[in-house]
Design a protein around this motif. Structure first.
Motif, PDB file in Angstrom:
ATOM      1  N   THR A 231       0.759  -1.219   0.168  1.00  0.00           N
ATOM      2  CA  THR A 231       0.019   0.214   0.070  1.00  0.00           C
ATOM      3  C   THR A 231       0.782   1.207   0.044  1.00  0.00           C
ATOM      4  OG1 THR A 231      -0.165   0.311   2.432  1.00  0.00           O
ATOM      5  CG2 THR A 231      -1.676  -1.186   1.422  1.00  0.00           C
ATOM      6  N   ARG A 232       0.151   2.338  -0.237  1.00  0.00           N
ATOM      7  CA  ARG A 232       0.959   3.649  -0.326  1.00  0.00           C
ATOM      8  C   ARG A 232       1.488   3.905   1.071  1.00  0.00           C
ATOM      9  NH1 ARG A 232       2.827   7.786   0.108  1.00  0.00           N
ATOM     10  NH2 ARG A 232       2.925   9.690  -0.918  1.00  0.00           N
ATOM     11  N   ASP A 233       0.986   3.893   2.046  1.00  0.00           N
ATOM     12  CA  ASP A 233       1.607   3.977   3.389  1.00  0.00           C
ATOM     13  C   ASP A 233       2.654   2.918   3.784  1.00  0.00           C
ATOM     14  OD1 ASP A 233      -1.469   5.037   5.282  1.00  0.00           O
ATOM     15  OD2 ASP A 233      -0.038   6.094   4.208  1.00  0.00           O
TER      16      ASP A 233
ATOM     17  N   VAL B 272      11.958  11.397  12.352  1.00  0.00           N
ATOM     18  CA  VAL B 272      11.433  10.433  13.335  1.00  0.00           C
ATOM     19  C   VAL B 272       9.958  10.473  13.623  1.00  0.00           C
ATOM     20  CG1 VAL B 272      11.524   9.829  15.572  1.00  0.00           C
ATOM     21  CG2 VAL B 272      13.811  10.191  14.447  1.00  0.00           C
ATOM     22  N   ASP B 273       9.486  11.809  13.673  1.00  0.00           N
ATOM     23  CA  ASP B 273       7.919  11.882  13.683  1.00  0.00           C
ATOM     24  C   ASP B 273       7.067  11.386  12.628  1.00  0.00           C
ATOM     25  OD1 ASP B 273       7.783  14.805  16.079  1.00  0.00           O
ATOM     26  OD2 ASP B 273       8.399  12.659  16.397  1.00  0.00           O
ATOM     27  N   MET B 274       7.514  11.666  11.519  1.00  0.00           N
ATOM     28  CA  MET B 274       6.835  11.280  10.446  1.00  0.00           C
ATOM     29  C   MET B 274       7.002   9.729  10.094  1.00  0.00           C
ATOM     30  SD  MET B 274       5.275  13.627   8.855  1.00  0.00           S
ATOM     31  CE  MET B 274       4.960  12.618   7.213  1.00  0.00           C
ATOM     32  N   TYR B 275       8.137   9.217  10.509  1.00  0.00           N
ATOM     33  CA  TYR B 275       8.322   7.738  10.432  1.00  0.00           C
ATOM     34  C   TYR B 275       7.318   7.172  11.215  1.00  0.00           C
ATOM     35  CZ  TYR B 275       9.721   3.420  12.015  1.00  0.00           C
ATOM     36  OH  TYR B 275       9.888   2.047  12.385  1.00  0.00           O
ATOM     37  N   LYS B 276       7.258   7.636  12.684  1.00  0.00           N
ATOM     38  CA  LYS B 276       6.172   6.969  13.725  1.00  0.00           C
ATOM     39  C   LYS B 276       4.627   7.268  13.019  1.00  0.00           C
ATOM     40  CE  LYS B 276       9.037   7.748  17.828  1.00  0.00           C
ATOM     41  NZ  LYS B 276       9.169   8.570  18.981  1.00  0.00           N
ATOM     42  N   ARG B 277       4.395   8.318  12.709  1.00  0.00           N
ATOM     43  CA  ARG B 277       2.899   8.661  12.292  1.00  0.00           C
ATOM     44  C   ARG B 277       2.740   7.572  11.028  1.00  0.00           C
ATOM     45  NH1 ARG B 277       0.220  13.023  12.797  1.00  0.00           N
ATOM     46  NH2 ARG B 277       1.775  14.261  13.595  1.00  0.00           N
ATOM     47  N   THR B 278       3.618   7.471  10.176  1.00  0.00           N
ATOM     48  CA  THR B 278       3.368   6.680   9.072  1.00  0.00           C
ATOM     49  C   THR B 278       3.171   5.138   9.686  1.00  0.00           C
ATOM     50  OG1 THR B 278       4.692   7.945   7.929  1.00  0.00           O
ATOM     51  CG2 THR B 278       3.847   5.861   6.991  1.00  0.00           C
ATOM     52  N   LEU B 279       3.865   4.760  10.613  1.00  0.00           N
ATOM     53  CA  LEU B 279       4.034   3.427  11.346  1.00  0.00           C
ATOM     54  C   LEU B 279       2.715   3.421  12.104  1.00  0.00           C
ATOM     55  CD1 LEU B 279       5.883   0.951  12.364  1.00  0.00           C
ATOM     56  CD2 LEU B 279       6.050   2.010  14.349  1.00  0.00           C
ATOM     57  N   TYR B 280       2.284   4.173  12.739  1.00  0.00           N
ATOM     58  CA  TYR B 280       0.964   4.018  13.566  1.00  0.00           C
ATOM     59  C   TYR B 280      -0.415   3.923  12.542  1.00  0.00           C
ATOM     60  CZ  TYR B 280       3.856   5.805  17.323  1.00  0.00           C
ATOM     61  OH  TYR B 280       4.845   5.767  18.376  1.00  0.00           O
TER      62      TYR B 280
ATOM     63  N   ARG C 159      11.639   0.208  21.063  1.00  0.00           N
ATOM     64  CA  ARG C 159      11.835  -0.962  20.339  1.00  0.00           C
ATOM     65  C   ARG C 159      10.658  -1.661  19.649  1.00  0.00           C
ATOM     66  NH1 ARG C 159      15.746  -2.243  18.929  1.00  0.00           N
ATOM     67  NH2 ARG C 159      17.694  -3.711  19.990  1.00  0.00           N
ATOM     68  N   ASN C 160       9.427  -1.243  20.311  1.00  0.00           N
ATOM     69  CA  ASN C 160       8.103  -1.718  19.794  1.00  0.00           C
ATOM     70  C   ASN C 160       7.926  -0.951  18.560  1.00  0.00           C
ATOM     71  OD1 ASN C 160       6.806  -3.850  20.921  1.00  0.00           O
ATOM     72  ND2 ASN C 160       6.137  -2.340  22.536  1.00  0.00           N
ATOM     73  N   ASP C 161       8.451   0.302  18.272  1.00  0.00           N
ATOM     74  CA  ASP C 161       8.187   0.922  17.127  1.00  0.00           C
ATOM     75  C   ASP C 161       9.398   1.012  15.896  1.00  0.00           C
ATOM     76  OD1 ASP C 161       6.911   3.890  18.882  1.00  0.00           O
ATOM     77  OD2 ASP C 161       6.092   1.897  18.341  1.00  0.00           O
ATOM     78  N   VAL C 162       9.836  -0.185  15.909  1.00  0.00           N
ATOM     79  CA  VAL C 162      10.776  -0.299  15.005  1.00  0.00           C
ATOM     80  C   VAL C 162       9.928  -1.301  13.826  1.00  0.00           C
ATOM     81  CG1 VAL C 162      13.073  -1.770  14.102  1.00  0.00           C
ATOM     82  CG2 VAL C 162      12.869  -0.318  16.196  1.00  0.00           C
TER      83      VAL C 162
ATOM     84  N   ILE D 135       4.834   1.517   1.761  1.00  0.00           N
ATOM     85  CA  ILE D 135       5.926   1.972   1.158  1.00  0.00           C
ATOM     86  C   ILE D 135       6.466   2.894   1.568  1.00  0.00           C
ATOM     87  CG2 ILE D 135       4.968   3.049  -1.132  1.00  0.00           C
ATOM     88  CD1 ILE D 135       8.158   0.719  -0.993  1.00  0.00           C
ATOM     89  N   GLU D 136       5.745   4.169   2.053  1.00  0.00           N
ATOM     90  CA  GLU D 136       6.231   5.118   2.646  1.00  0.00           C
ATOM     91  C   GLU D 136       7.045   4.987   3.885  1.00  0.00           C
ATOM     92  OE1 GLU D 136       3.663   8.573   3.271  1.00  0.00           O
ATOM     93  OE2 GLU D 136       5.032   9.557   4.512  1.00  0.00           O
ATOM     94  N   LEU D 137       6.279   3.938   4.653  1.00  0.00           N
ATOM     95  CA  LEU D 137       6.896   3.651   5.975  1.00  0.00           C
ATOM     96  C   LEU D 137       8.360   2.754   5.737  1.00  0.00           C
ATOM     97  CD1 LEU D 137       6.632   2.889   8.887  1.00  0.00           C
ATOM     98  CD2 LEU D 137       5.526   0.696   8.501  1.00  0.00           C
ATOM     99  N   PHE D 138       8.289   2.064   4.658  1.00  0.00           N
ATOM    100  CA  PHE D 138       9.693   1.376   4.337  1.00  0.00           C
ATOM    101  C   PHE D 138      10.678   2.411   3.974  1.00  0.00           C
ATOM    102  CE2 PHE D 138      12.679  -1.096   1.640  1.00  0.00           C
ATOM    103  CZ  PHE D 138      13.081  -1.621   2.626  1.00  0.00           C
ATOM    104  N   VAL D 139      10.443   3.310   3.180  1.00  0.00           N
ATOM    105  CA  VAL D 139      11.270   4.416   2.704  1.00  0.00           C
ATOM    106  C   VAL D 139      11.671   5.150   3.680  1.00  0.00           C
ATOM    107  CG1 VAL D 139      11.419   6.460   1.307  1.00  0.00           C
ATOM    108  CG2 VAL D 139      10.418   4.538   0.428  1.00  0.00           C
TER     109      VAL D 139
END
Ligand SMILES: [Zn+2]
Length: 633
Positions: free
Chosen positions: A478-480, A574-582, A503-506, A482-486
C-alpha cells in the motif's frame, strides 16, 4: 449541540460507571476477567454478543456493531441527544449538569421553538375548552352527555370543542401574536390548496393529549356527525411523538403497581371517571416497544384490553408478539403482561356503564397471563363447534406462540398442555418451538446480514474500481506501507536509537501485507547496521528479482522514495516515520478487527466465541494506544 463543560462530562463519565448504567437494561450472564456479557438490547439474539469492558468503560456488540460509552449507551437506549443523555446520567449519579446558558444557537432556537409550540398548544386548549360552553358547542356537550361524562371529568381532562370553519383557531392564535411558522410547527393546522394554514380540527369534540408530566403536547378530535374520519389526531411534531406516550399517564397515581391499557382515549377517560385511575390508552393503531418501556417505569404489570372484534384480536396477537420479542431482548426490563377481555364483546366503557366499576375490576382480575392467553387463542381460533379442533392449524399456531415465550418453564408448560390435544410427546413439541424460535432469529439475522453484506460488497466494488491496477497478493504494497519502508531506510542508524524510537516502534515484517514486501523487510532487518542502517545499494540487489505492485521492486522503490517528502531535521523525520507506522498498524488492526468480528458472528462454539471476543478487546486496546501515541506526535 449544547455546550457542557468538558469537566462535567468527565465527572458524569467517572460516576456513571458502564456496568451499572448498562446493568439497568441488560442482565449480564457471564463475566470473564474484566468483561461482562449479555444479550444485546439493540438487536435480537439468543447467544450473547453484547459485551461491556470495565477497564475501557465501553460497551460493544459483536452482532450489530454498536459500541460506545455510558453516555452513548443512554443516547441509544433512551433516544436522547448528547446533552440530554449527559443530563439524564447527571441526575441519576448526582452531577449537576448545566447547559442552558451555554447552548449553541441551534439548540437554543430549537428550545425556543418548542417553548412557543407548547404555549400555542396551551392557548389552543383554552380556546377549545371555552368553545365547549359556547352556543356553538351544544353538539359537543350533547355528545359528552351521551357518553355520560360528568362536568368534573370534562374539566379534569380539559375536554373542548373545535367550532366548524376553517380559521376559527387560526384567527384566535394570530390575535395572540403567534406567527405562521410556529403555528405550522404546532400540528394544529393543515394547508389549503392555496397554501394557507387552516384549522385541522373542525366541528369536533376535542381531547387534549398530555405527556406524563401533564403538559399538553397534542390533541385528538372525534367527529360529532357522520363526517369521516371518526377520529382526527395531531400529527407527530416538535413536541409530540405518539409512539412515546401513553394517554392519561399523568393522572395515574405514582404508587400504582398496575396499568390498564385500552385502545382509545375515550375508554381511558370513562374508566378514570368510574374510579379506575390506573387506565391509560395507546395513542396509535398499535402499541409500541417505547410505550412498553414507558409503562415498565411506572408499573410492574400491564393489563391489556383489546377490542373483541376480528381487528382487535389480530392487534392483540401483533402486540403480544412485539412485546415478547422486546422483553426477550431487553432482559433488564421486568414487566408482567396480561390480556383481559370484556365479556359479551363490549368495550370497557360500555361494560363499566352497564355493570359498574366493581364488575369491571373483577374482569381485570381475571385477565390472563400472556402465555395462557396465547395458549387459549391457539385453541379458540381453530376450534369449530361442528368440526372440532383443526389439528393442523392448531399445531402451527401453538408452535409459533410457544416460540415467542422466553420463560423456559412457561414454554414447557405450554408444550405439555398442547401435547394432550396433539397426541404428541411434549419434548417433541418443545423441540419444534425451539426450532421455530431459531428459524425466526436466523431469518431476522439473515436480513441484517444481507444488509451488511450488501454494504460491504459495494465498498469492495468501490475500492476495486478506484484501484488503478489489480495486483496479485505477493507483490501487493500500500501507499502507506511503502512510505513507511522508505522512511525507515532513510533513518539509518537512528532506527536503533532507543532514546528516539522505542523497540516496539521498529518496523517488522508483519507490518506489511504482501509476501514480497515482507521478504524485503526481512532482508533489511537482517542486514541492519546499528550505526549506518542499510544502504540503498544493498537493498536494490535484493529487490532486483522481486515485483512490487506489478513493477520491478527496485524501480518502484526508487520512484517512491523520490516522491516521499524529506523533513527539515532528524526529529521531524522520526515523527513522520512514527506517524506513518501508526497509520499502517491502525489500518492493519482494523482489518484484523473486521475478521475477528466476522468470526464472532459466524462461530457456533461458545468458548471459541469468547476467545474471539477477548481477542477483539485486545486489538481495540492496542488500537487505542496507537491512537494516543499518534495524537502525541
Ligand atoms: Zn447488538
Amino acid at each position: 449541540m449544547a455546550k457542557i463543560p468538558e469537566s462535567t462530562i468527565e465527572e458524569v463519565l467517572s460516576r456513571a460507571d458502564i456496568e451499572s448504567v448498562v446493568g439497568q437494561y441488560v442482565t449480564f450472564t457471564k463475566r470473564t476477567g474484566q468483561n461482562l456479557f449479555g444479550l444485546c438490547p439493540f438487536h435480537s439474539e439468543n447467544t450473547p454478543s453484547f459485551s461491556v469492558s470495565i477497564p475501557k468503560q465501553i460497551y460493544k456488540c459483536f452482532g450489530c456493531q454498536k459500541y460506545g460509552n455510558s453516555i452513548g449507551f443512554i443516547m441509544e437506549m433512551e433516544k436522547l441527544s448528547f446533552p440530554e443523555a449527559v443530563k439524564y446520567l447527571g441526575d441519576r449519579y448526582g452531577v449537576d449538569v448545566q447547559w442552558g446558558d451555554d447552548d449553541s444557537e441551534n439548540t437554543k432556537n430549537l428550545k425556543e421553538r418548542k417553548k412557543r409550540v407548547m404555549n400555542i398548544l396551551t392557548d389552543a386548549a383554552g380556546y377549545y375548552y371555552k368553545a365547549l360552553n359556547s352556543d356553538a358547542g351544544k353538539a359537543a356537550r350533547d355528545y359528552a352527555a351521551k357518553r355520560q361524562l360528568s362536568n368534573e371529568t370534562l374539566t379534569k381532562f380539559g375536554i373542548g370543542y373545535a367550532p366548524d370553519g376553517f380559521d376559527n383557531l387560526y384567527s384566535f392564535l394570530k390575535s395572540k401574536g403567534y406567527n405562521d411558522e410556529d403555528l405550522n410547527d404546532s400540528g394544529l393546522f393543515t394547508r389549503s390548496k392555496k397554501g394557507n394554514l387552516i384549522d385541522l380540527f373542525r366541528g369536533r369534540f376535542i381531547v387534549p393529549i398530555f405527556d406524563a408530566f401533564g403538559k399538553i403536547i397534542a390533541f385528538g378530535g372525534r367527529n360529532l356527525g357522520p363526517e369521516l374520519p371518526k377520529y382526527v389526531n395531531s400529527p407527530d411534531s416538535l413536541v409530540y411523538k405518539k409512539q412515546n406516550h401513553l394517554y392519561a399517564l399523568n393522572f395515574v397515581p405514582r404508587n400504582t403497581k398496575q396499568l390498564i391499557i385500552v385502545e382509545g382515549y375515550m375508554d381511558a377517560i370513562a374508566m378514570h371517571q368510574a374510579g379506575i385511575n390506573n387506565a391509560v390508552a395507546a395513542l396509535g393503531t398499535s402499541f409500541t416497544d417505547s410505550q412498553l418501556r414507558l409503562a415498565s417505569k411506572y408499573a410492574e404489570e400491564v393489563v391489556f384490553f383489546f377490542d373483541s372484534d376480528k381487528a382487535g384480536k389480530a392487534a392483540a396477537i401483533r402486540a403480544t408478539n412485539m412485546m415478547l420479542a422486546y422483553l426477550k431482548r431487553m432482559t433488564g426490563i421486568k414487566i408482567r403482561i396480561r390480556i383481559a377481555s370484556v365479556p359479551e364483546g363490549k368495550d370497557p366503557d360500555e361494560y363499566i356503564k352497564t355493570y359498574g366499576a366493581d364488575s369491571f375490576k373483577s374482569v381485570v382480575k381475571s385477565a390472563k397471563d400472556v402465555n395462557d392467553y396465547l395458549f387459549d387463542r391457539a385453541y379458540d381460533d381453530n376450534y369449530d363447534k361442528d368440526s372440532g379442533l383443526d389439528l393442523t392449524k392448531y399445531q402451527e399456531d401453538i408452535i409459533t406462540y410457544g416460540s415467542w415465550i422466553y420463560d423456559p418453564i412457561k414454554r414447557e408448560k405450554m408444550a405439555v398442555l398442547a401435547a394432550q390435544y396433539l397426541g404428541a410427546r411434549a419434548e417433541t413439541i418443545l423441540f419444534a418451538m425451539e426450532h421455530a424460535e431459531k428459524a425466526a432469529m436466523e431469518a431476522s439475522r439473515g436480513n441484517e446480514q444481507r444488509e451488511s453484506e450488501r454494504k460491504e460488497k459495494t465498498e469492495v466494488e468501490q475500492r476495486r474500481t478506484s484501484a488503478p491496477v489489480k495486483v496479485p497478493n505477493a507483490d501487493r504494497v500500500t501507499r502507506d506501507e511503502i512510505e513507511l519502508f522508505v522512511r525507515a531506510v532513510r533513518l539509518g542508524g537512528v532506527l536503533a536509537d532507543e532514546t528516539k524510537i522505542e523497540r516496539n516502534d521498529v518496523i517488522r515484517k508483519n507490518d506489511f501485507s504482501g509476501s514480497n514486501m515482507k521478504e524485503i523487510v526481512g532482508f533489511f532487518l537482517e542486514h541492519f547496521n546499528e550505526k549506518t542502517g542499510v544502504s540503498d545499494a544493498l537493498l536494490i540487489t535484493k529487490m532486483s528479482d522481486l515485483l512490487l505492485n506489478g513493477l520491478k521492486a527496485e524501480t518502484f522503490y526508487i520512484k517512491a522514495s523520490e516522491q516521499i517528502s524529506r523533513e527539515s531535521n532528524i526529529n521531524a523525520e522520526v515523527d513522520m516515520y512514527k506517524r506513518t507506522l501508526y497509520n499502517v498498524r491502525l489500518k492493519k488492526s482494523q482489518d484484523e478487527l473486521k475478521l475477528v468480528d466476522s468470526l464472532i458472528q459466524t462461530t457456533e462454539d461458545k468458548d471459541k466465541r469468547e476467545e474471539y471476543i477477548e481477542l477483539n478487546n485486545k486489538i481495540e486496546l492496542y488500537r487505542q494506544k496507537l491512537i494516543e501515541k499518534r495524537n502525541k506526535l
